[in-house]
Design a protein around this motif. Structure first.
Motif, mmCIF file in Angstrom:
data_model
loop_
_atom_site.group_PDB
_atom_site.id
_atom_site.type_symbol
_atom_site.label_atom_id
_atom_site.label_comp_id
_atom_site.label_asym_id
_atom_site.label_seq_id
_atom_site.Cartn_x
_atom_site.Cartn_y
_atom_site.Cartn_z
ATOM 1 N N SER A 127 54.946 79.568 36.852
ATOM 2 C CA SER A 127 55.946 80.555 37.270
ATOM 3 C C SER A 127 56.909 80.901 36.133
ATOM 4 N N HIS A 128 56.901 80.109 35.053
ATOM 5 C CA HIS A 128 57.764 80.403 33.907
ATOM 6 C C HIS A 128 57.209 81.542 33.062
ATOM 7 N N LEU A 129 55.961 81.948 33.353
ATOM 8 C CA LEU A 129 55.355 83.070 32.619
ATOM 9 C C LEU A 129 55.848 84.368 33.251
ATOM 10 N N VAL A 130 57.097 84.689 32.986
ATOM 11 C CA VAL A 130 57.799 85.726 33.743
ATOM 12 C C VAL A 130 57.263 87.135 33.498
ATOM 13 N N HIS A 131 56.451 87.322 32.446
ATOM 14 C CA HIS A 131 55.909 88.645 32.165
ATOM 15 C C HIS A 131 54.482 88.810 32.698
ATOM 16 N N LEU A 132 53.968 87.802 33.369
ATOM 17 C CA LEU A 132 52.569 87.799 33.787
ATOM 18 C C LEU A 132 52.276 88.917 34.783
ATOM 19 N N GLN A 133 51.211 89.668 34.505
ATOM 20 C CA GLN A 133 50.762 90.741 35.385
ATOM 21 C C GLN A 133 49.440 90.400 36.071
ATOM 22 N N THR A 134 48.593 89.643 35.383
ATOM 23 C CA THR A 134 47.293 89.247 35.920
ATOM 24 C C THR A 134 47.157 87.743 35.847
ATOM 25 N N LEU A 135 46.830 87.116 36.994
ATOM 26 C CA LEU A 135 46.589 85.678 37.057
ATOM 27 C C LEU A 135 45.269 85.456 37.795
ATOM 28 N N HIS A 136 44.224 85.106 37.027
ATOM 29 C CA HIS A 136 42.894 84.875 37.581
ATOM 30 C C HIS A 136 42.493 83.422 37.330
ATOM 31 N N LEU A 137 42.383 82.648 38.408
ATOM 32 C CA LEU A 137 41.965 81.249 38.327
ATOM 33 C C LEU A 137 40.762 80.995 39.236
ATOM 34 N N ALA A 138 40.040 82.032 39.592
ATOM 35 C CA ALA A 138 38.959 81.952 40.568
ATOM 36 C C ALA A 138 37.790 81.113 40.052
ATOM 37 N N GLY A 139 37.004 80.573 40.996
ATOM 38 C CA GLY A 139 35.745 79.933 40.650
ATOM 39 C C GLY A 139 35.892 78.652 39.860
ATOM 40 N N ASN A 140 36.893 77.841 40.214
ATOM 41 C CA ASN A 140 37.056 76.534 39.598
ATOM 42 C C ASN A 140 37.013 75.460 40.690
ATOM 43 N N GLN A 141 37.587 74.305 40.413
ATOM 44 C CA GLN A 141 37.636 73.223 41.395
ATOM 45 C C GLN A 141 39.081 72.792 41.624
ATOM 46 N N LEU A 142 39.967 73.770 41.579
ATOM 47 C CA LEU A 142 41.389 73.495 41.753
ATOM 48 C C LEU A 142 41.674 73.060 43.187
ATOM 49 N N ASN A 143 42.558 72.109 43.354
ATOM 50 C CA ASN A 143 42.888 71.624 44.692
ATOM 51 C C ASN A 143 44.398 71.635 44.896
ATOM 52 N N GLY A 144 44.818 71.082 46.012
ATOM 53 C CA GLY A 144 46.234 71.110 46.336
ATOM 54 C C GLY A 144 46.631 72.465 46.893
ATOM 55 N N SER A 145 47.908 72.668 47.044
ATOM 56 C CA SER A 145 48.413 73.899 47.647
ATOM 57 C C SER A 145 48.724 74.947 46.585
ATOM 58 N N ILE A 146 48.867 76.182 47.026
ATOM 59 C CA ILE A 146 49.301 77.270 46.140
ATOM 60 C C ILE A 146 50.792 77.091 45.888
ATOM 61 N N PRO A 147 51.209 76.948 44.652
ATOM 62 C CA PRO A 147 52.643 76.737 44.403
ATOM 63 C C PRO A 147 53.484 77.912 44.895
ATOM 64 N N ARG A 148 54.506 77.609 45.643
ATOM 65 C CA ARG A 148 55.379 78.679 46.139
ATOM 66 C C ARG A 148 56.087 79.385 44.984
ATOM 67 N N GLU A 149 56.155 78.703 43.822
ATOM 68 C CA GLU A 149 56.817 79.283 42.657
ATOM 69 C C GLU A 149 56.116 80.523 42.127
ATOM 70 N N ILE A 150 54.841 80.707 42.491
ATOM 71 C CA ILE A 150 54.125 81.907 42.044
ATOM 72 C C ILE A 150 54.833 83.170 42.546
ATOM 73 N N GLY A 151 55.544 83.051 43.637
ATOM 74 C CA GLY A 151 56.298 84.182 44.165
ATOM 75 C C GLY A 151 57.389 84.678 43.245
ATOM 76 N N GLN A 152 57.665 83.942 42.165
ATOM 77 C CA GLN A 152 58.688 84.357 41.195
ATOM 78 C C GLN A 152 58.124 85.306 40.133
ATOM 79 N N LEU A 153 56.811 85.488 40.116
ATOM 80 C CA LEU A 153 56.178 86.327 39.087
ATOM 81 C C LEU A 153 56.273 87.791 39.508
ATOM 82 N N LYS A 154 57.422 88.383 39.307
ATOM 83 C CA LYS A 154 57.740 89.683 39.889
ATOM 84 C C LYS A 154 56.928 90.842 39.315
ATOM 85 N N PHE A 155 56.270 90.638 38.169
ATOM 86 C CA PHE A 155 55.459 91.712 37.591
ATOM 87 C C PHE A 155 53.973 91.571 37.932
ATOM 88 N N LEU A 156 53.614 90.564 38.716
ATOM 89 C CA LEU A 156 52.213 90.290 39.009
ATOM 90 C C LEU A 156 51.583 91.413 39.833
#
Length: 320
Positions: A127-156
């Motif tokens: 979430s510190h990547l404040v300029h991020l427009q595209t975030l693609h993490l598909a097709g991996n083996q990531l687990n756990g929950s979606i961080p609520r902090e992603i909601g801070q990426l206002k340019f996504l």
């Protein structure tokens, strides 16, 4: 003040240090990653394969998508690439965790780590990547929950977390991503309610929430999504009626709600979805006839449901 040559030297050495940690360091596409090709550019990585620089010869883009790179990001030079704006390492054989240090890429606008073998959790520090427009993490083996902090990426604008092992609820904070166009969360183990806050995302064009463990009602707030073209929520445990407000989604062309526990009637408001071409509503608990208003949908070519006493449009491909 650091001299430009020193900056170039540090960027090149840092990239070479990561290369040395890769199991595929002798891969043909990485052979150009060395300091012996041109005596005049020994300290600059700007001529190396997959690396692009700005006018000051500082790295702004790395693209190694689909080149069989195998290894981890543990020694990736996050702090040594202060101007990196685009990082595409998709479709490789990278594994291990996504390091929290990725937050040090302060100018990053595009991040694609899709279709690798990354495991562990999505670091909230992303979430510190404040300029991020595209975030693609598909097709991996990531687990756990979606961080609520992603909601801070206002340019996504594009968020793809699909085909992982994510669980827990969809964070309501995603409803703050006002510029979001594409939301891909399908093929995980997400559970709980669909946040009504997603109805605030007026720029959404496609939403894929299918093949999860979502429960509860379809939020009526989805009727606010005037630009939405594709809505897939099949293969869940959603219940309750289909909200009549969905008839307000004037741009909708595809809606897939099959294999849920939805009940009640198909809303007559579906007759207002003038651009609808496909509606899959089968394998649920819907009842009553297909509304006559659906016969007004001249673009509809595929209607599949399981309600009794159907009254389909004669031009539709209907399985009820």
């Amino acid at each position: 003040m650091i001299k430009e040559s020193s900056v170039l030297h540090s960027e090149a050495l840092a990239i070479l240090k990561w290369k040395a940690s890769l199991q595929s360091q002798n891969h043909s596409v990485l052979l150009s990653w060395n300091t012996s090709n041109n005596p005049n550019t020994k300290t600059s990585p700007c001529g190396w394969f997959g690396i692009h620089c700005n006018h000051a010869d500082s790295v702004i883009k790395i693209n190694l998508t689909g080149y069989g790179v195998k290894g981890t990001l543990h020694l990736f030079p996050f702090l040594s690439l202060p101007n990196l704006a685009e990082l595409d390492l998709s479709t490789n054989e990278l594994y291990g965790i996504i390091p929290p240090k990725i937050s040090q890429l302060s100018k990053l606008t595009y991040l694609d780590l899709s279709f690798n073998q990354f495991s562990g959790q999505i670091p909230p520090e992303i979430s510190h990547l404040v300029h991020l427009q595209t975030l693609h993490l598909a097709g991996n083996q990531l687990n756990g929950s979606i961080p609520r902090e992603i909601g801070q990426l206002k340019f996504l604008t594009d968020l793809a977390l699909c085909s992982n092992k994510l669980n827990g609820c969809i964070p309501a904070s995603l409803g703050k991503l006002s510029r979001l166009v594409s939301l891909l969360l399908y093929n995980n183990s997400l559970s709980g309610l669909i946040p009504p806050e997603l109805g605030n995302l007026r720029n959404l064009v496609e939403v894929y929430l299918d093949t999860n463990r979502l429960t509860g009602p379809i939020p009526s707030t989805f009727g606010n999504l005037k630009n939405l073209r594709v809505l897939h929520m099949f293969n869940n445990s959603l219940s309750g009626p289909i909200p009549s407000e969905l008839g307000n989604m004037e741009s909708l062309s595809e809606i897939n709600l099959y294999h849920n526990n939805l009940s009640g009637l198909i809303p007559t408001s579906f007759g207002d979805l003038r651009l609808l071409t496909l509606a899959h509503l089968y394998e649920s608990q819907l009842s009553g006839p297909i509304p006559e208003e659906i016969g007004n949908l001249n673009s509809l070519i595929d209607l599949e449901c399981n309600t009794p006493n159907p009254r389909p449009s004669p031009e539709s491909n209907t399985r009820c």
